[in-house]
Design an enzyme around this catalytic site. Structure first.
Site, PDB file in Angstrom:
ATOM      1  N   SER A   1      -4.723   0.137  -3.043  1.00 24.98           N
ATOM      2  CA  SER A   1      -5.110   1.477  -2.608  1.00 24.98           C
ATOM      3  C   SER A   1      -6.387   1.332  -1.802  1.00 24.98           C
ATOM      4  CB  SER A   1      -5.320   2.397  -3.809  1.00 24.98           C
ATOM      5  OG  SER A   1      -5.459   3.727  -3.352  1.00 24.98           O
ATOM      6  N   GLU A   2      -6.448   1.968  -0.630  1.00 27.21           N
ATOM      7  CA  GLU A   2      -7.525   1.678   0.323  1.00 27.21           C
ATOM      8  C   GLU A   2      -8.900   2.157  -0.142  1.00 27.21           C
ATOM      9  OE1 GLU A   2      -4.798   3.450   0.892  1.00 27.21           O
ATOM     10  OE2 GLU A   2      -5.131   5.074   2.354  1.00 27.21           O
ATOM     11  N   ASN A   3      -8.960   2.941  -1.225  1.00 24.17           N
ATOM     12  CA  ASN A   3     -10.291   3.274  -1.744  1.00 24.17           C
ATOM     13  C   ASN A   3     -10.868   2.110  -2.551  1.00 24.17           C
ATOM     14  OD1 ASN A   3      -8.273   3.828  -3.621  1.00 24.17           O
ATOM     15  ND2 ASN A   3      -9.530   5.266  -4.745  1.00 24.17           N
TER      16      ASN A   3
ATOM     17  N   ASN B   1       0.854  -1.190   0.000  1.00 17.29           N
ATOM     18  CA  ASN B   1       0.000   0.000   0.000  1.00 17.29           C
ATOM     19  C   ASN B   1       0.884   1.231   0.000  1.00 17.29           C
ATOM     20  OD1 ASN B   1      -1.352   2.358   1.509  1.00 17.29           O
ATOM     21  ND2 ASN B   1      -3.068   1.053   0.910  1.00 17.29           N
TER      22      ASN B   1
END
Lengths: 98, 154
Positions: B47-49, B24
């Site tokens: 990617s945390e989205n 990440n």
């Protein structure tokens, strides 16, 4: 915070000092913590530093930098790692195309 | 003595990412690292989205306005990459499935404490700005230090 706690290894990329030249690697953080004791390696514009239970070890420094000079820009004590190297990336690294 | 540029710092960090690692990238300089992984090495960016298999920055003119990372930067998807629900992207993080997280920071302590979320005056460039709009500003006495192991899913 999820990332700082959940990922197996946390590495940080940041400028070695603030805009005013103050150290950003400190004995204790002054800003509120995201997570405690999670960072294992720090990449700065001057050096690469490993965070270990025995303290901070400089594994790479830019050419011309000395441990004494780097120490003046860093609050906690730095130690030079055995087998440390020059930090010399390509002048303009080639970005991989999308 | 010439300090490294942002690109050189990202390049250096990218050299350390191991083959096959799930990684990440945080907002800021770390985002650039996706472009500097050595040729022939496969690193899977998260990617945390909700992206697994995020690619490098798009070429000028080829940006897709709907294809953004967690820092709202235009990005790309690699062949075989996929989109997941925002909550699932966080389950990957909380479940301990990411090998490396490269983050930006305001300060780091000698014990490895990380301060990267607020300087009490600025708001981060987050993909979830509503959290910042709706949350009351915490008082200085309510800052807490989350323990690394406390919320780790087992």
């Amino acid at each position: 915070m999820d990332l700082a706690v959940g990922a197996k290894a946390i590495r940080v990329i940041m400028e070695h000092t603030s805009k005013n030249g103050e150290p950003r690697i400190l004995k204790a953080c002054t800003y509120p913590l995201t997570a405690a004791g999670c960072v294992k390696r720090i990449y700065t514009n001057l050096a690469v530093i490993d965070v270990t239970p025995q303290g901070l070890f400089v594994i790479e420094m830019i050419p011309g930098m000395t441990l004494e000079k780097l120490q003046t820009l860093t609050e906690p004590k730095l130690q030079l790692a055995p087998g440390w190297q020059a930090l010399a990336p390509p002048e303009a690294p080639e970005a991989r195309a999308a | 003595m010439i300090p490294l540029t942002r690109e050189q710092m990202a390049w250096r960090a990218a050299q350390d990412l191991p083959e096959g690692a799930y990684v990440n990238l945080g907002i800021g300089i770390p985002t650039l690292a996706a472009s500097y992984v050595p040729a022939g090495r496969e690193v899977i960016f998260h990617s945390e989205n909700g992206i697994l298999g995020m690619g490098p920055k798009p070429e000028p003119g080829k940006e897709d306005p709907y294809m953004v990372d967690a820092g709202k930067n235009k990005t790309t998807l690699v062949t075989g990459g996929c989109f997941v629900h925002h909550a699932d992207a966080f389950l990957m993080i909380r479940g301990g499935h990411l090998d490396v997280s490269l983050l930006g920071a305001f300060e780091v302590s000698e014990k490895g404490d990380l301060a990267n979320w607020t300087t009490r005056h600025s708001r981060p460039a987050s993909a979830a700005p509503w959290i910042w709009r709706s949350a009351p500003r915490p008082s200085a006495s309510s800052w807490s230090t989350p323990a690394r192991t406390a919320s780790r899913a087992s």
